[in-house]
Design a protein around this motif. Structure first.
Motif, PDB file in Angstrom:
ATOM      1  N   ALA A   3       9.115   2.304  -3.690  1.00 44.60           N
ATOM      2  CA  ALA A   3       7.738   2.740  -3.454  1.00 44.60           C
ATOM      3  C   ALA A   3       7.663   4.260  -3.324  1.00 44.60           C
ATOM      4  N   LEU A   4       8.596   4.840  -2.603  1.00 42.18           N
ATOM      5  CA  LEU A   4       8.571   6.282  -2.393  1.00 42.18           C
ATOM      6  C   LEU A   4       9.072   7.050  -3.604  1.00 42.18           C
ATOM      7  N   ASP A   5       9.706   6.339  -4.544  1.00 45.98           N
ATOM      8  CA  ASP A   5      10.176   6.975  -5.767  1.00 45.98           C
ATOM      9  C   ASP A   5       9.154   6.864  -6.890  1.00 45.98           C
ATOM     10  N   ASP A   6       8.140   6.011  -6.704  1.00 49.00           N
ATOM     11  CA  ASP A   6       7.094   5.851  -7.707  1.00 49.00           C
ATOM     12  C   ASP A   6       6.076   6.978  -7.507  1.00 49.00           C
ATOM     13  N   PRO A   7       5.826   7.823  -8.517  1.00 52.07           N
ATOM     14  CA  PRO A   7       4.962   8.997  -8.299  1.00 52.07           C
ATOM     15  C   PRO A   7       3.538   8.639  -7.899  1.00 52.07           C
ATOM     16  N   VAL A   8       2.997   7.549  -8.430  1.00 50.65           N
ATOM     17  CA  VAL A   8       1.629   7.162  -8.090  1.00 50.65           C
ATOM     18  C   VAL A   8       1.560   6.621  -6.670  1.00 50.65           C
ATOM     19  N   VAL A   9       2.445   5.675  -6.343  1.00 51.04           N
ATOM     20  CA  VAL A   9       2.435   5.067  -5.010  1.00 51.04           C
ATOM     21  C   VAL A   9       2.809   6.098  -3.955  1.00 51.04           C
ATOM     22  N   ALA A  10       3.793   6.942  -4.247  1.00 54.78           N
ATOM     23  CA  ALA A  10       4.202   7.961  -3.280  1.00 54.78           C
ATOM     24  C   ALA A  10       3.068   8.941  -3.001  1.00 54.78           C
ATOM     25  N   THR A  11       2.322   9.310  -4.038  1.00 56.21           N
ATOM     26  CA  THR A  11       1.184  10.206  -3.843  1.00 56.21           C
ATOM     27  C   THR A  11       0.134   9.557  -2.944  1.00 56.21           C
ATOM     28  N   ALA A  12      -0.182   8.297  -3.219  1.00 51.90           N
ATOM     29  CA  ALA A  12      -1.177   7.604  -2.400  1.00 51.90           C
ATOM     30  C   ALA A  12      -0.712   7.494  -0.957  1.00 51.90           C
ATOM     31  N   LEU A  13       0.537   7.166  -0.744  1.00 52.53           N
ATOM     32  CA  LEU A  13       1.061   7.066   0.619  1.00 52.53           C
ATOM     33  C   LEU A  13       1.012   8.416   1.326  1.00 52.53           C
ATOM     34  N   ARG A  14       1.362   9.463   0.605  1.00 51.23           N
ATOM     35  CA  ARG A  14       1.335  10.793   1.210  1.00 51.23           C
ATOM     36  C   ARG A  14      -0.080  11.174   1.624  1.00 51.23           C
ATOM     37  N   LEU A  15      -1.052  10.840   0.807  1.00 50.03           N
ATOM     38  CA  LEU A  15      -2.439  11.148   1.132  1.00 50.03           C
ATOM     39  C   LEU A  15      -2.913  10.356   2.351  1.00 50.03           C
ATOM     40  N   LEU A  16      -2.601   9.072   2.386  1.00 50.93           N
ATOM     41  CA  LEU A  16      -3.047   8.227   3.498  1.00 50.93           C
ATOM     42  C   LEU A  16      -2.384   8.645   4.805  1.00 50.93           C
TER      43      LEU A  16
ATOM     44  N   THR B 266       0.347  -2.505  -4.449  1.00 53.41           N
ATOM     45  CA  THR B 266       0.542  -3.830  -3.842  1.00 53.41           C
ATOM     46  C   THR B 266       1.925  -4.383  -4.158  1.00 53.41           C
ATOM     47  N   ALA B 267       2.395  -4.177  -5.394  1.00 50.73           N
ATOM     48  CA  ALA B 267       3.703  -4.693  -5.782  1.00 50.73           C
ATOM     49  C   ALA B 267       4.829  -4.056  -4.988  1.00 50.73           C
ATOM     50  N   LEU B 268       4.716  -2.758  -4.692  1.00 53.08           N
ATOM     51  CA  LEU B 268       5.809  -2.052  -4.033  1.00 53.08           C
ATOM     52  C   LEU B 268       5.660  -1.973  -2.516  1.00 53.08           C
ATOM     53  N   VAL B 269       4.434  -1.941  -2.015  1.00 49.90           N
ATOM     54  CA  VAL B 269       4.204  -1.794  -0.573  1.00 49.90           C
ATOM     55  C   VAL B 269       3.981  -3.145   0.097  1.00 49.90           C
ATOM     56  N   GLY B 270       3.450  -4.093  -0.644  1.00 48.02           N
ATOM     57  CA  GLY B 270       3.256  -5.424  -0.089  1.00 48.02           C
ATOM     58  C   GLY B 270       1.841  -5.740   0.322  1.00 48.02           C
TER      59      GLY B 270
ATOM     60  N   PRO C  27      -2.581  -4.191  -0.525  1.00 50.30           N
ATOM     61  CA  PRO C  27      -3.402  -3.225  -1.259  1.00 50.30           C
ATOM     62  C   PRO C  27      -3.576  -1.928  -0.474  1.00 50.30           C
ATOM     63  N   PRO C  28      -3.952  -0.851  -1.167  1.00 52.24           N
ATOM     64  CA  PRO C  28      -4.059   0.454  -0.499  1.00 52.24           C
ATOM     65  C   PRO C  28      -4.988   0.465   0.708  1.00 52.24           C
ATOM     66  N   MET C  29      -6.192  -0.116   0.599  1.00 49.26           N
ATOM     67  CA  MET C  29      -7.129  -0.066   1.710  1.00 49.26           C
ATOM     68  C   MET C  29      -6.663  -0.945   2.882  1.00 49.26           C
ATOM     69  N   ALA C  30      -5.981  -2.043   2.575  1.00 51.46           N
ATOM     70  CA  ALA C  30      -5.429  -2.878   3.647  1.00 51.46           C
ATOM     71  C   ALA C  30      -4.310  -2.131   4.365  1.00 51.46           C
ATOM     72  N   TYR C  31      -3.500  -1.396   3.605  1.00 54.45           N
ATOM     73  CA  TYR C  31      -2.439  -0.586   4.220  1.00 54.45           C
ATOM     74  C   TYR C  31      -3.044   0.491   5.102  1.00 54.45           C
ATOM     75  N   LEU C  32      -4.125   1.133   4.617  1.00 50.95           N
ATOM     76  CA  LEU C  32      -4.773   2.175   5.414  1.00 50.95           C
ATOM     77  C   LEU C  32      -5.297   1.605   6.721  1.00 50.95           C
ATOM     78  N   SER C  33      -5.934   0.450   6.687  1.00 49.92           N
ATOM     79  CA  SER C  33      -6.445  -0.170   7.922  1.00 49.92           C
ATOM     80  C   SER C  33      -5.306  -0.456   8.890  1.00 49.92           C
ATOM     81  N   TRP C  34      -4.196  -0.982   8.354  1.00 50.59           N
ATOM     82  CA  TRP C  34      -3.044  -1.265   9.219  1.00 50.59           C
ATOM     83  C   TRP C  34      -2.476   0.026   9.814  1.00 50.59           C
ATOM     84  N   TRP C  35      -2.353   1.065   8.993  1.00 53.45           N
ATOM     85  CA  TRP C  35      -1.770   2.316   9.479  1.00 53.45           C
ATOM     86  C   TRP C  35      -2.679   2.967  10.525  1.00 53.45           C
ATOM     87  N   ARG C  36      -3.997   2.889  10.352  1.00 53.05           N
ATOM     88  CA  ARG C  36      -4.903   3.437  11.355  1.00 53.05           C
ATOM     89  C   ARG C  36      -4.722   2.739  12.701  1.00 53.05           C
TER      90      ARG C  36
END
Length: 310
Positions: free
Chosen positions: A203-216, A245-249, A251-260
């Motif tokens: 996930a952290l090696d994927d440029p798209v997913v890593a960018t989204a994670l860094r932003l969140l 979703t494939a790499l983090v487990g 969706p992005p908005m669900a991950y954001l809610s959990w991280w908040r």
């Protein structure tokens, strides 16, 4: 902060604790399971680590072992049978005769011995990031394999500081223990990325997913939408959702809610900020909105969570 730093900071509670021990001859000690992450560093000699479940590990000087989930295990001079395992001395009692000063001058002498640094980090498992949850029960990082030079350097420094009695060692040793934790996680991630056995390194090696994670992680309070996040990552919403979703487990908005919620819980534990301030810091418009979401996630109100964590 980056994702790995956030993952470690979210679960860490207090300072790491460590014991430096030296032992000769025949010996065997048991460390029961505990709420936290442990580490063992062989500073001199060789020994065996035998988890309650799984294979045994032969350890030599310079080896490091991380126990991310506090798994119970034996430490011994050699592999043990059932009878010897049952007679293992509890670690706390074993320390009474084998512990050395952690930072005071070392005056112990005698025959060649096994010397270990045994420590643990207290963790709040309710806030465990899936990156850390993915680690196996035992991570063995042997010496002499030519990998992870920064980890080797940290182990060497720890060995030199422990028992050296140099000025400032009381600050240096806890700092090196924190550094050791980061390097152990990094080493596992590097190995997982190489072998393809772990999801989060990918996930952290994927440029798209890593960018989204860094932003969140960089700004969880921002009013993110799936469309806005995908645009910042340079892909369509569908592409981001699929890869994330494939790499983090999730969706992005669900991950954001959990991280908040994770961040809110950490702030309640670590600070005395009012709920209104915490709500703003994690992206909720009012204390009521945060309280409702928090209760739905943790089953308690923020006030009760804070009083229980105090």
């Amino acid at each position: 902060m980056d994702v790995v730093s956030d993952a470690i900071a979210a679960v860490r509670v207090g300072q790491p604790s460590a014991n430096r021990v030296r032992v000769t001859g025949r010996w065997c000690t048991r460390l029961p399971s505990y709420e936290g992450a442990g580490f063992r560093v062989v500073l001199a000699g060789s020994c065996w680590l035998l988890p309650d479940e799984g294979p045994a590990f032969a350890l030599r000087a310079g080896d490091a072992v991380r126990l991310p989930h506090g798994a119970g295990h034996l430490l011994a001079d050699a592999p043990v049978d059932a009878a010897r395992a049952a007679a293992a001395v509890p670690f706390d009692r074993w320390l009474e005769t084998h512990e050395l000063p952690l930072v005071a001058p070392d005056t112990a002498g005698g025959p060649p011995a096994v010397e270990l640094m045994c420590g643990k980090y207290r963790l709040d498992r309710s806030l465990a990031h899936p990156l850390l949850a993915e680690l196996p029960d035992v991570v063995h990082l042997p010496s002499g394999d030519g990998r992870h030079p920064e980890l080797r350097a940290a182990i060497d420094l720890l060995g030199r500081e422990a028992g050296a009695g140099q000025p400032g060692a009381g600050v240096a040793v806890p700092g090196l223990l924190d550094l050791l934790l980061v390097y152990l996680v990094r080493a596992w991630m590097a190995d997982g990325a190489t072998t393809g056995t772990a999801r989060w390194p990918a996930a952290l090696d994927d440029p798209v997913v890593a960018t989204a994670l860094r932003l969140l992680h960089g700004d969880p309070a921002h009013p993110w939408t799936a469309a806005h996040l995908a645009a910042r990552a340079g892909v369509s919403r569908a592409t981001l959702a699929r890869r994330f979703t494939a790499l983090v487990g999730r969706p992005p908005m669900a991950y954001l809610s959990w991280w908040r919620m994770n961040r809110a819980a950490a702030l309640l534990r670590e600070s005395r900020d009012p709920l209104e301030t915490i709500a703003r810091r994690v992206g909720y418009g009012s204390p009521y909105a945060l309280s409702h979401a928090f209760h739905r996630t943790f089953g308690v109100t923020p006030g009760r969570y804070r009083s229980g964590a105090a």
